[in-house]
Design an enzyme around this catalytic site. Sequence first.
Site, PDB file in Angstrom:
ATOM      1  N   ARG A  41      -6.829  -5.142  -2.395  1.00  0.00           N
ATOM      2  CA  ARG A  41      -7.240  -4.132  -1.415  1.00  0.00           C
ATOM      3  C   ARG A  41      -6.075  -3.172  -1.230  1.00  0.00           C
ATOM      4  O   ARG A  41      -5.217  -3.374  -0.375  1.00  0.00           O
ATOM      5  CB  ARG A  41      -7.609  -4.820  -0.098  1.00  0.00           C
ATOM      6  CG  ARG A  41      -8.102  -3.889   1.006  1.00  0.00           C
ATOM      7  CD  ARG A  41      -8.522  -4.726   2.215  1.00  0.00           C
ATOM      8  NE  ARG A  41      -9.007  -3.917   3.311  1.00  0.00           N
ATOM      9  CZ  ARG A  41      -8.228  -3.347   4.235  1.00  0.00           C
ATOM     10  NH1 ARG A  41      -6.919  -3.485   4.181  1.00  0.00           N
ATOM     11  NH2 ARG A  41      -8.764  -2.630   5.206  1.00  0.00           N
ATOM     12  N   SER A 113     -19.081  -6.564   3.826  1.00  0.00           N
ATOM     13  CA  SER A 113     -18.687  -6.799   5.220  1.00  0.00           C
ATOM     14  C   SER A 113     -19.857  -6.460   6.113  1.00  0.00           C
ATOM     15  O   SER A 113     -20.407  -5.359   6.015  1.00  0.00           O
ATOM     16  CB  SER A 113     -17.518  -5.887   5.608  1.00  0.00           C
ATOM     17  OG  SER A 113     -16.395  -6.183   4.820  1.00  0.00           O
ATOM     18  N   LYS A 142      -6.232  -3.912  10.154  1.00  0.00           N
ATOM     19  CA  LYS A 142      -7.200  -2.861   9.828  1.00  0.00           C
ATOM     20  C   LYS A 142      -7.281  -1.927  11.024  1.00  0.00           C
ATOM     21  O   LYS A 142      -7.768  -2.310  12.087  1.00  0.00           O
ATOM     22  CB  LYS A 142      -8.560  -3.516   9.548  1.00  0.00           C
ATOM     23  CG  LYS A 142      -9.648  -2.566   9.081  1.00  0.00           C
ATOM     24  CD  LYS A 142     -10.891  -3.392   8.733  1.00  0.00           C
ATOM     25  CE  LYS A 142     -12.172  -2.619   8.789  1.00  0.00           C
ATOM     26  NZ  LYS A 142     -12.403  -1.743   7.656  1.00  0.00           N
TER      27      LYS A 142
END
Length: 213
Positions: A41, A113, A142
């Site tokens: 990521r 998600s 995040k």
Amino acid sequence: MINLREALKVYFIMGTANCRKDPVEVLKEAIAGGITFFQFREKGEGALIGEEKYALAKKLQSLCKEHRIPFIVNDDLELAIALDADGVHIGQEDEPAETVRNQIGDNKILGVSVHTPEEAEAALSAGADYFGIGPVYPTKTKADAKPSRGTALIEELRSQGIAVPIVGIGGITSENAATVVEAGADGVSVITAISLADSPHLAAKALRKSVGE
Ligand code: 3NM
């Protein structure tokens, strides 16, 4: 084909921005500690792009291959296809799940998600193989994470009989991981609990133990 439910037990997610040291070294240690799944990521401040991103992904992928750990790419469909990655993980803001499924084919893993029962239903019909549900606990990793909701959605989906593999995400550590699995998740996904640990090896090992390995 791998047993996805088993493979999702300790799901490590990481990119350059999540590491204090060389991401290759961090992944090596995490693998030695027993992670079972990996997602590249490459987001946030200082994230690599272009050839540098590709080169790092390739290195991390080959480490995963060596240890038979599925290698998933977050969001970047083009990169996933170029690398022949094992799968792709997308959020609600990314390409629609159906489009991604069509582009990667049926033999690759598609993770989505989800934050509501409606999103879960839509992801299932679009062909999701597993759900990431979070943030279970507060997270600083995040920037645009939603408010944490504990394990409520995991329990709700399980009580509706939805059997798709699920991992919890957000603020998970070896101290609270067992609660997430007890709520009905198959595993936990973590970034900083491993990437910023003094010893990613020991952190992965502790997580593995706390999810019942
Ligand atoms: N997604 P940490 S929370 C990438 O809620 C991500 O969907 C989330 O990082 C979601 O393990 C999150 O360091 C960050 O808390 C997880």
